[in-house]
Structure formats: C-alpha cells, structure tokens
Design a protein around this motif. Structure first.
Motif, PDB file in Angstrom:
ATOM      1  N   PHE B 128       0.956  -1.243  -0.419  1.00 32.14           N
ATOM      2  CA  PHE B 128       0.240   0.548   0.528  1.00 32.14           C
ATOM      3  C   PHE B 128       0.955   1.323  -0.078  1.00 32.14           C
ATOM      4  N   PRO B 129       0.895   2.606  -0.615  1.00 36.02           N
ATOM      5  CA  PRO B 129      -0.420   2.334  -2.014  1.00 36.02           C
ATOM      6  C   PRO B 129      -0.544   1.909  -3.272  1.00 36.02           C
ATOM      7  N   GLU B 130      -0.648   1.391  -3.368  1.00 40.27           N
ATOM      8  CA  GLU B 130      -0.217   0.457  -5.501  1.00 40.27           C
ATOM      9  C   GLU B 130      -0.336   1.807  -6.335  1.00 40.27           C
ATOM     10  N   SER B 131      -1.618   2.526  -5.700  1.00 43.25           N
ATOM     11  CA  SER B 131      -2.266   3.836  -6.520  1.00 43.25           C
ATOM     12  C   SER B 131      -2.495   5.020  -5.973  1.00 43.25           C
ATOM     13  N   PHE B 132      -2.146   6.204  -6.234  1.00 45.95           N
ATOM     14  CA  PHE B 132      -1.854   7.269  -5.497  1.00 45.95           C
ATOM     15  C   PHE B 132      -2.429   8.237  -6.879  1.00 45.95           C
ATOM     16  N   THR B 133      -4.259   8.259  -6.497  1.00 52.31           N
ATOM     17  CA  THR B 133      -4.221   9.969  -7.473  1.00 52.31           C
ATOM     18  C   THR B 133      -4.874  10.930  -6.919  1.00 52.31           C
ATOM     19  N   MET B 134      -4.457  12.419  -7.750  1.00 54.61           N
ATOM     20  CA  MET B 134      -4.927  13.601  -7.422  1.00 54.61           C
ATOM     21  C   MET B 134      -5.478  14.126  -8.577  1.00 54.61           C
ATOM     22  N   PHE B 135      -6.780  14.840  -8.000  1.00 52.84           N
ATOM     23  CA  PHE B 135      -7.786  14.836  -9.286  1.00 52.84           C
ATOM     24  C   PHE B 135      -7.898  16.360  -8.909  1.00 52.84           C
ATOM     25  N   THR B 136      -8.490  17.040  -9.925  1.00 50.75           N
ATOM     26  CA  THR B 136      -9.350  18.715  -9.452  1.00 50.75           C
ATOM     27  C   THR B 136     -10.640  19.032 -10.650  1.00 50.75           C
ATOM     28  N   GLY B 137     -11.192  19.067 -10.531  1.00 53.89           N
ATOM     29  CA  GLY B 137     -12.381  19.447 -11.579  1.00 53.89           C
ATOM     30  C   GLY B 137     -13.250  20.198 -11.212  1.00 53.89           C
ATOM     31  N   GLY B 138     -14.382  20.620 -11.862  1.00 53.93           N
ATOM     32  CA  GLY B 138     -15.054  21.385 -11.382  1.00 53.93           C
ATOM     33  C   GLY B 138     -15.804  22.120 -12.636  1.00 53.93           C
ATOM     34  N   THR B 139     -16.606  23.480 -12.368  1.00 52.60           N
ATOM     35  CA  THR B 139     -17.071  23.792 -13.333  1.00 52.60           C
ATOM     36  C   THR B 139     -15.953  25.542 -13.241  1.00 52.60           C
ATOM     37  N   LEU B 140     -15.407  25.665 -14.474  1.00 51.00           N
ATOM     38  CA  LEU B 140     -15.236  26.888 -15.004  1.00 51.00           C
ATOM     39  C   LEU B 140     -15.912  28.377 -14.592  1.00 51.00           C
ATOM     40  N   THR B 141     -17.164  27.872 -15.229  1.00 50.47           N
ATOM     41  CA  THR B 141     -18.387  28.861 -15.469  1.00 50.47           C
ATOM     42  C   THR B 141     -19.037  28.684 -15.777  1.00 50.47           C
ATOM     43  N   LYS B 142     -20.236  29.315 -15.444  1.00 56.18           N
ATOM     44  CA  LYS B 142     -21.813  28.487 -16.798  1.00 56.18           C
ATOM     45  C   LYS B 142     -21.339  27.236 -17.707  1.00 56.18           C
ATOM     46  N   ASN B 143     -21.990  26.317 -17.570  1.00 53.14           N
ATOM     47  CA  ASN B 143     -21.933  25.032 -19.155  1.00 53.14           C
ATOM     48  C   ASN B 143     -20.353  24.658 -19.340  1.00 53.14           C
ATOM     49  N   VAL B 144     -19.037  25.018 -18.564  1.00 54.64           N
ATOM     50  CA  VAL B 144     -18.278  24.848 -18.487  1.00 54.64           C
ATOM     51  C   VAL B 144     -17.126  23.698 -17.686  1.00 54.64           C
ATOM     52  N   GLY B 145     -16.880  23.125 -18.075  1.00 49.16           N
ATOM     53  CA  GLY B 145     -16.226  22.293 -16.907  1.00 49.16           C
ATOM     54  C   GLY B 145     -15.427  21.120 -16.728  1.00 49.16           C
ATOM     55  N   PHE B 146     -14.275  20.651 -16.042  1.00 47.15           N
ATOM     56  CA  PHE B 146     -12.842  20.262 -16.383  1.00 47.15           C
ATOM     57  C   PHE B 146     -12.737  19.519 -15.155  1.00 47.15           C
ATOM     58  N   MET B 147     -12.002  19.019 -15.431  1.00 48.90           N
ATOM     59  CA  MET B 147     -11.436  17.997 -14.721  1.00 48.90           C
ATOM     60  C   MET B 147      -9.424  17.374 -15.428  1.00 48.90           C
ATOM     61  N   VAL B 148      -8.844  16.965 -14.791  1.00 49.32           N
ATOM     62  CA  VAL B 148      -7.841  16.344 -14.432  1.00 49.32           C
ATOM     63  C   VAL B 148      -7.389  15.764 -13.960  1.00 49.32           C
ATOM     64  N   GLU B 149      -6.906  14.896 -13.745  1.00 47.46           N
ATOM     65  CA  GLU B 149      -6.705  13.678 -12.749  1.00 47.46           C
ATOM     66  C   GLU B 149      -4.981  13.453 -13.166  1.00 47.46           C
ATOM     67  N   LEU B 150      -4.381  13.662 -12.138  1.00 47.50           N
ATOM     68  CA  LEU B 150      -2.906  12.340 -12.589  1.00 47.50           C
ATOM     69  C   LEU B 150      -2.659  11.732 -11.169  1.00 47.50           C
ATOM     70  N   GLY B 151      -2.011  10.534 -11.737  1.00 48.06           N
ATOM     71  CA  GLY B 151      -2.414   8.800 -11.723  1.00 48.06           C
ATOM     72  C   GLY B 151      -0.704   8.814 -11.144  1.00 48.06           C
ATOM     73  N   TYR B 152      -0.381   7.921  -9.650  1.00 44.80           N
ATOM     74  CA  TYR B 152       1.096   7.627  -9.764  1.00 44.80           C
ATOM     75  C   TYR B 152       0.466   6.026  -9.757  1.00 44.80           C
ATOM     76  N   ASP B 153       1.515   5.239  -9.850  1.00 50.69           N
ATOM     77  CA  ASP B 153       1.663   4.056  -9.939  1.00 50.69           C
ATOM     78  C   ASP B 153       2.270   3.288  -9.021  1.00 50.69           C
ATOM     79  N   THR B 154       2.629   3.125  -7.809  1.00 51.77           N
ATOM     80  CA  THR B 154       3.442   2.632  -6.975  1.00 51.77           C
ATOM     81  C   THR B 154       4.586   1.306  -7.759  1.00 51.77           C
ATOM     82  N   SER B 155       3.676   0.818  -8.213  1.00 52.91           N
ATOM     83  CA  SER B 155       4.295  -0.847  -8.412  1.00 52.91           C
ATOM     84  C   SER B 155       5.731  -0.432 -10.038  1.00 52.91           C
TER      85      SER B 155
END
Lengths: 257, 466
Positions: B128-155
């Motif tokens: 543990f942990p095999e996987s560590f993920t940071m994600f940020t997401g939400g809305t920039l303004t009305k009807n514009v969304g975003f998501m960024v997911e960064l993953g780190y695989d320890t294995s």
C-alpha cells in the motif's frame, strides 16, 4: 475572551435578525402552466431522491443514510421537518422555497443554480403531491427579532434552560450530539429509522439553517417526523427565555472556534 | 522469499489490523472530497459507495459537474478570484490512495518454471498504496466543466495524466448535447463503468522475456510470458493474446481497453434530448495504443445508447449497448496493422441497498493478416457479472464473476474464469478497509499457464479519498 465571544454572537444574531434569513422572492401565480414547468424541473433534478410520486422513494434516496435516517422527504405525508408553522402543520410556500434554495447541509444541495422563477415552479409542483395543500393555508409562527445582544448572564440562563428542558438528553451536556438517548440508539424517526441528535457545536451542519433565527425557528416549531419536539408551548410568553437558549446554543459553537 | 507458515502469520496480522482499525476509528463522516465539500453534501448523495455513482451522481457527471437539471456553473461555493482562500482549494482538489496493503498469491507452479526467481508457491507482499491519484475538477463557469486526474502507480513508478478534459455543456438546449474535449474515460456513462468498481484492478506479473527466452518490450514484437494473470473485469479487458501497440509493446490481455479504457484522447458528445429515459453518446478518438505524433493512423469511432428507468420505488435500472470501431489500432507479431473492434452490452439495476450489474463484450479483429492466418483466433469474449450490497450501514459485500474466452495467438491464449469476493467496511464515508479473495475456477494442479496455475489470491487493503 468571553467578551469577544459575546460580541461575535451578538453580531451574528444581529445579521440574522435583519434579514439574512434565507432567500425570499416574490411568488409567481400558482397555475397549471407553473406546475407543468415545475414538473419538468422536478423530473430532471429532484426525482432521483424524492421519486416520481413524491414519496421519497427515488433510487438514490436509500444511499443517504442507508439503514439509518435520513431518507428523502415523502411529500405525500403531513410530516415536514423544515417549517415556520406549528408542529403538525404543513409548511408555507416560503418554507419550501427556502429549503430548495438553501438545501440541507450534508443531504440535499442548494438549488440556487435554478433561478427564482424555476424554484417557485418546483414548489408549486411539489404541493400537488399532497392534497392537503389545497385545503390548508398554513400560517407561520411569529419569528421575532432578538431582543438585544447576548449577555453572559443570559447565556448562563440559557444553559440552565438547556438542561431544564432536557436538550442534553439527546444533544449531550456540551452539545456534541452525544446525549444518552442518542448514544443508546433510542432516537427514531417517523419511519422507525435510527436518527442521531445533531452536533450543536458544528453550526454549519444544522439542517434547518444556522442563523440565530433559523435556530429559533427550529426550537419553536420542532422538526416533525423526528424526536425533536416543538418548544412553542414551553416558551409561550417567554420570548427572552427562548433567546437566552438560542444564545447558549450559539455559544456552543463559538466557544470552539 | 516467505515460507508458507510466515504467509499464514502475515495474513492473520493483516486480518487483525483490519479489525483493529475498524474498531478504533470514529465512525462519523466529516472529511469529504471536493465536490461534497463544495456542495456541503455527504458522499452518498452521489455515490452508492465510492467510487460507484448512483443515479443522481451519474446525472451530475453527465451535466459537466453541475447539479442535475441546472446550469449552475458550480454556483455554490463560487467566489471571485481575489476572494479565494486556501480553504477554497479544498472545493476543487481531491486525492485518492488505494491499494492492497497485503497481497498473498498462491501458485501451484510457475510458468515457465524458473522465469521469476524468488516467486514461490506462496508469495506475500506489503504494497500500500499501489495507486495515488490527485484530481481537480469542477466548473469554470456556467456550462463549462473540467477534470484533471494525475495518477501515480507505485508498482511501476510511473506517473500519468489519467484524464484531462474540458466539457462544454447543454449546447442547443438543456441536456441536448454535452461535448468533452481532451483525454477522458470513454465509458464513463456506460452501465458498467471501467473506472468505478468495488473490486480494484490487479495487474498481471510479466516475466520480461518471452517463452523463447527473448526479451519482450518496446519495439520487440515478442510476447511476454505471463507469470501471474491480472484480475480485471473480463468484459472490459483486451482479451487477445499476441497483440501489440504500434511501437511493438506487448498488450496485456487483462488491461481495460478500447471503449472501456481509463482514458483516451478525442472528442465526445453525449446527451438526453428526449428525456431522462434515453442517453446517446458518440465520439472519435486518436484510438487505443496511439503514440503521440503517429498521424498516419486512422481514428477510432464509437457510439453508445443507454436506456434508463430511475423514477420511484427505490429502484433504478439501465441497459447500454455500444459499438467501437478501431482503425489500425493494434499490430500482430508480424507487425501488420489490424482493425480491432468491440461490441458490448451491459445492464445495471439497483434496489434499495442491492446493486447488480453485468457486462458482456465481443472483440473482433477484422481481416486477420495472412502472416498469422490459421494461428490467430480473431474473436474473443468477456463476461462480468457482479453484485454489491450493504449488509449494514457501513459494511458492503461484493461478489463478482468473470469469464474470459480469450482470442489471439492460439498457442499463447489462456482463457480464465474467476470469482472475486470482497468485504469492505467504511470507517467513514471516505475511508474504507477491505479484505478480498479471488478464486480461480479453472485451476488445475498440472496447469502450465498463468490462467490455471494461479489457485487463489487474497488481498487486504485500504481505500482513502480526501
């Protein structure tokens, strides 16, 4: 330190007293067109928890509390938690509008993203689930302004009232929601589900709102369908006592900031 | 190397720790990830059990991280740039750590013997942990969304942008068309979603060389010996043995791929123009196994439809079907391009605390290259059936059956069948500990392939989202 806490409570109470009490808006005419528009919004936004017939049996509703309370409101019954009316009565339109606008911390999001007209349309549609809304004209209980800023003596008096009226048996001696009745699992809602007493030290989590007037309203009307009773009779003609209790409840969270 | 007796001791230690942690941690739910913090909501408003979404959470996702039926632009918690505080960052950033704290693999024998020095009949690891993920997401303004997911695989020690996209929502009317641009999980709206499972994927163990002893890897077009098979939903997996990406890397038959991959680059359009009962999704992608800059390759295209019932009586159901058409999206050992397609159906039903799902997919290679004609099975299928249910308010039991009828090089392919069981206890809504065991239904004492000689796999792990 105590002085500044009292000043802070006073400022919050004043702000709460002068109208920061939820969203108010002019209500549009409640006609068929309004309800039809409300239905469309309801079926996009509300149906997943409250269900197509307003029975609180939407497919997402069970996951909120799982085998414990709360479940989404069943609009077809007479039991509404968040009211400004006497216990046992239906909520006013403004009560429903306030809940849709503010949401319920932890369990229902604020739908302030809908414009005011849309929120009123939803309120009109929600009322169609319960025919009593056609027959009754619920009236709110008086919601007075605070008589003045809190005092140390008043807060101490509020603490004694807190113990006298048995608030501690559910909410705990220090307001952590760890009263004996709560810890024993004796508190049940109208569906028979175990319900926890609210932790009064976390004001932002209070479901019926966290302003002084919100808390006053909860104490006076009770939360129907839960073990939280109305204390309107206990405080009839004792407005100052009621506010002393509210100030004491406020101090439970202020002390811990 | 750990002896059998030591393994047993470690397993008991893991189980004891599981019980101890479950007993001593407080059981109220206060620490909540970004969306829950932003909307002042409990995780279970959107999730049956994280990371699986309920119907409300699915519509929130489809609507570009706006509440269902609204175009709120994330109005709750929205502030002007100058008013932002460090606390506000909480409303946009979340982390997930997940993995098996203890893994125990029980092999009858290795395949081929001696290729993985140090692997014994029983192997126990702390990971543990095999996987560590940071994600940020939400809305920039009305009807514009975003998501960024960064993953780190320890294995593997590798970090990747798992997902990174912008969505433009409610184009041409409410719920008519939502457009995602960037790297996204294509199957996000499918009834059984790749990145949302209770039984986490467990990768395979490759020997680093092929059966002939030659190295396998980038540019080699040489198959890797699989010492230990992976445990992933068979319906979502590659299924073929003997496929390579366009640089010659061996493709794991157990990795999620095509429509069911974790993230692909392209443009996607989805919506519910006729009401909540029907969802459409179409898109075009660079395609599976597409190295950056390989502009000569054609694009992959897909279409999906989904039918929903989510109205009342604590019941919901959905049925989905998709077609994914690849264009030169893989190669075989002779380095010839192939068109690799997938056709799938899946269904899911929830009733109160019970969540049942199934997915079936057929993978087809169009026009087998003449160099491998007669040696290559161009059809493979995968079936996954499962159920998750809360037995108490905080404890979930999961059961999953997987069957992989493998395709590809006939002398390499290894079909497999597994049953996975798991008990997951949520200490808080965002902190869970679990124990899991996977049973090989095709195990054979004389088995000479990874799909047969892996007899049993046990895991004890932690899943934390904050």
């Amino acid at each position: 330190m105590r002085f500044w806490i009292t000043v802070c409570i006073g400022a919050v109470a004043l702000l709460g007293g002068i109208g920061i009490d939820g969203a108010f808006a002019v209500k549009p005419e409640d006609n068929r067109a309004t309800r039809e528009k409300g239905k469309r919004i309801y079926e996009r936004s509300c149906i997943f928890c409250h269900g197509s017939e307003g029975k609180g049996d939407g497919p997402a509703g069970w996951y909120l509390g799982r085998y414990e309370a709360p479940r989404p409101r069943d609009f077809t019954t007479e039991s509404f938690k968040f009211r400004s009316t006497a216990s046992g009565e239906l909520p006013t339109d403004q009560d429903l509008f306030r809940t849709v606008t503010q949401g319920i911390p932890g369990y229902m999001p604020s739908f302030a993203g809908l414009n005011e007209e849309e929120r009123w349309q939803v309120v009109s549609y929600i009322k169609t689930f319960n025919p009593s809304f056609k027959e009754e004209k619920p009236q709110p209980l008086p919601l007075p302004l605070p008589p003045g800023p809190p005092t140390d003596a008043g807060i101490e008096h509020g603490r004694k009232l807190y113990m006298k009226y048995g608030c501690h048996s559910c909410h705990g001696d220090n307001g952590y929601g760890d009263g004996s009745e709560s810890l024993k699992g004796n508190l049940k809602d109208s569906r028979g589900l175990t319900i926890s007493a609210r932790n009064l030290t976390e004001r932002e989590s209070l479901k019926n709102g966290s302003t002084p007037r919100d808390i006053y309203r909860s104490v006076m009307t009770g939360l129907d369908g839960t073990p939280m009773p109305s204390f309107a009779d206990s405080f009839a003609g004792k407005e100052k006592d009621a506010w002393d209790l509210i100030y004491y409840i406020l101090s439970l969270s202020q002390d811990r900031r | 190397m750990v002896s059998r007796g030591q393994s047993a001791v470690l397993l008991w230690i893991a189980l004891a720790l599981f019980g101890l942690v479950a007993a001593v941690l407080p059981d109220d739910a206060q620490a909540l990830p970004a969306f829950a913090r932003k909307y002042n909501m409990n995780c279970t408003a959107c999730h049956t059990a994280p990371p699986i979404l309920n119907t409300f959470g699915q519509r929130f996702l489809e609507n570009g991280y706006q509440l269902p039926g609204t175009e709120d632009g994330g109005i709750t918690g929205k502030k002007k740039l100058g008013d932002l505080t460090l606390d506000d960052v909480n409303n946009y950033v979340s982390f997930r750590m997940v993995g098996n704290a203890v893994s125990n693999w029980n092999f009858k024998q290795q395949n081929p013997p001696g290729t993985d020095a140090g692997v014994a009949v029983n192997k126990t690891e702390f990971t543990f942990p095999e996987s560590f993920t940071m994600f940020t997401g939400g809305t920039l303004t009305k009807n514009v969304g975003f998501m960024v997911e960064l993953g780190y695989d320890t294995s593997t020690g590798s970090a990747n942008v798992e997902r990174g996209f912008v969505s433009f929502n409610n184009l041409l009317g409410h719920d008519v068309a939502h457009v995602r641009v960037g790297r996204f999980d294509v199957g996000a709206f499918y009834s059984y979603t790749t990145v949302r499972q209770q039984l986490n994927d467990v990768g395979e163990s490759l020997a680093g060389t092929g059966p002939n002893g030659a190295a396998c890897g980038s540019g080699t077009f040489n198959p890797c010996t699989i010492n230990r098979m992976g445990l992933t939903p068979s319906a979502l997996a590659t299924k073929f043995f003997g496929l390579y990406d366009r640089t010659g890397n061996y493709l794991s038959p157990y990795a999620s791929s095509l429509f069911n991959s974790g993230g692909e680059m392209g443009i996607d359009v989805h919506g519910r123009p006729f009401g909540d009962w029907f969802l459409y999704q179409v898109g075009v992608l660079n395609g599976a196994n597409e190295p950056t800059g390989d502009s000569n390759k054609g694009k992959d295209v897909y279409g999906m439809v989904r039918f929903d019932y989510a109205k009342s009586r604590d019941f919901s159901a959905s049925l989905s079907g998709f077609v994914y058409l690849g264009h030169s999206n893989a190669k075989v050992q002779t380095q010839d391009d192939v068109n690799w397609n997938r056709y799938g159906v899946s269904g899911r039903a929830t009733y109160k605390m019970v969540d049942v799902y199934a997915a079936f997919a057929v993978d087809k290679i169009n026009k087998t290259p003449t160099g491998v004609a007669g040696q290559f099975d161009s059809t493979a299928t995968g079936l996954t059936v499962g159920v998750d249910t809360y037995v108490t308010s905080k404890t979930m039991v999961s059961l999953r059956y997987d069957n992989l009828d493998a395709g590809g090089m006939i002398n390499e392919r290894q079909s497999s069948s597994f049953v996975g069981t798991q008990v997951k206890h949520f200490l808080r809504n965002n902190i869970a500990v679990f124990v899991r065991n996977d049973f090989n239904l095709r195990k054979a004492d004389t088995g000479s392939t990874a799909a047969q000689n892996l007899r049993n796999a046990f895991f004890s792990g932690i899943d934390v989202i904050f």
